[in-house]
Enzyme design. Structure first.
Site, PDB file in Angstrom:
ATOM      1  N   ASN A  10      13.921   7.285 -10.658  1.00  0.00           N
ATOM      2  CA  ASN A  10      14.540   8.615 -10.380  1.00  0.00           C
ATOM      3  C   ASN A  10      14.066   9.050  -9.119  1.00  0.00           C
ATOM      4  OD1 ASN A  10      15.781  11.176 -10.502  1.00  0.00           O
ATOM      5  ND2 ASN A  10      14.597  11.880 -12.179  1.00  0.00           N
ATOM      6  N   GLU A  97      14.209  18.986 -15.141  1.00  0.00           N
ATOM      7  CA  GLU A  97      14.403  19.696 -13.904  1.00  0.00           C
ATOM      8  C   GLU A  97      15.747  20.213 -13.909  1.00  0.00           C
ATOM      9  OE1 GLU A  97      13.214  16.801 -11.043  1.00  0.00           O
ATOM     10  OE2 GLU A  97      11.308  16.790 -12.019  1.00  0.00           O
ATOM     11  N   GLY A 173       5.553  14.402 -12.803  1.00  0.00           N
ATOM     12  CA  GLY A 173       4.894  14.853 -11.592  1.00  0.00           C
ATOM     13  C   GLY A 173       3.729  15.427 -11.541  1.00  0.00           C
TER      14      GLY A 173
HETATM   15  P1  PGA Z   1       7.317  11.320 -12.384  1.00  0.00           P
HETATM   16  O1  PGA Z   1       8.804  11.760 -12.633  1.00  0.00           O
HETATM   17  O2  PGA Z   1       7.218   9.744 -12.404  1.00  0.00           O
HETATM   18  O3  PGA Z   1       7.122  11.708 -10.924  1.00  0.00           O
HETATM   19  O4  PGA Z   1       6.480  11.930 -13.300  1.00  0.00           O
HETATM   20  C1  PGA Z   1       9.447  11.286 -13.840  1.00  0.00           C
HETATM   21  C2  PGA Z   1      10.853  11.890 -13.827  1.00  0.00           C
HETATM   22  O5  PGA Z   1      10.837  13.056 -13.703  1.00  0.00           O
HETATM   23  O6  PGA Z   1      11.782  10.995 -14.486  1.00  0.00           O
END
Ligand code: PGA
Length: 252
Positions: A10, A97, A173
């Site tokens: 992603n 998000e 994140g």
């Molecule tokens: P991340 O995001 O690997 O940066 O934690 C995962 C996602 O939001 O799909």
């Protein structure tokens, strides 16, 4: 039925330049990838068409969102039918998000999921609890309440086009990955819920992938868990370590 391991990247609102895009494509096109794994990358919509052309054909392309209506006066939106017409096979829906920053309810996510499947797309459907919800011990309930409106709208056969991404919001994140025990427990709960609310067949055949701070370091152990069928990778999907995550099941 064996569930094919699935690794999605992603990209979110990245890359920010065509130069960066080229660098990511180079790494993916030149890497040795486990061909037993289904690999899908989800760039921002402005790069969907160019990546369809540039990336090796074994890597599939996904949109990060689509609207529930197929055409009309909906400024700024992109439809499932347009994605299918462009040759894009997947869409991510319900990412946390989008739920939090763009106020998408589980009902909106369910409508989009139904529209996407009806148009011929496969859907990476994201669910997951906040830190407060995990601490309150209501993770399974929250995830079930996110899945319930989708279950209401989909037919049993639609589930062959759904991959569920379990992404605890507190792990996205943050560098704070779910422990193997936490991931396995929630994936198992989701499968048990599918079995009860949809069917045993759907519970056994639907891939449930984990997302939230997946890295080259933590992916190998998570990949061994019986109910973890792959990953949805954010930050690390923009880096060369994405290749190690794709190959996490491969014995060195
Ligand atoms: P991340 O995001 O690997 O940066 O934690 C995962 C996602 O939001 O799909």
């Amino acid at each position: 039925m064996a569930r094919k391991f699935f690794v999605g990247g992603n990209f979110k609102l990245n890359p920010v330049s065509r130069e960066q895009k080229k660098a990511i494509v180079k790494v993916l096109n030149e890497a040795e990838l486990d061909d037993a794994v289904e690999v899908v990358i989800a760039p921002p919509s402005i790069y969907l068409l160019s990546l369809l052309e540039l990336v090796r054909p074994s890597i599939k392309i996904s949109a990060q969102n689509c609207y529930s209506k197929s055409s009309g006066a909906f400024t700024g939106e992109i439809s499932a039918a347009q994605l299918v017409d462009a040759g894009v096979p997947y869409v991510i829906l319900g990412h946390s998000e989008r739920r939090t920053l763009f106020h998408e309810t589980s009902e909106i996510v369910a409508e989009k999921t139904k529209a996407a499947v009806d148009a011929g797309l496969s859907v990476i459907l994201c669910v997951g609890e906040s830190l407060a919800e995990r601490e309150a011990g209501v993770t399974a309930k929250v995830v079930e309440s996110q899945l319930e409106p989708v279950i209401k709208l989909l037919n049993e056969k639609d589930w062959s086009n759904i991959v569920i991404a379990y992404e605890p919001v507190w792990a996205i994140g943050t560098g704070k990955v779910a422990s193997p025990a936490q991931a396995q427990e929630t994936h198992h709960d989701i499968r048990a819920y599918l079995s009860k609310a949809v069917s045993q067949d759907v519970a056994e055949s639907t891939r449930i992938i984990y997302g939230g701070s997946v890295s080259a370091k933590n992916c190998k152990e998570l990949a061994t868990l019986p109910d973890v069928d792959g990953f949805l990778v954010g930050g690390a999907s923009l880096k060369p370590e994405f290749v190690d995550i794709i190959n996490s099941k491969k014995v060195a």
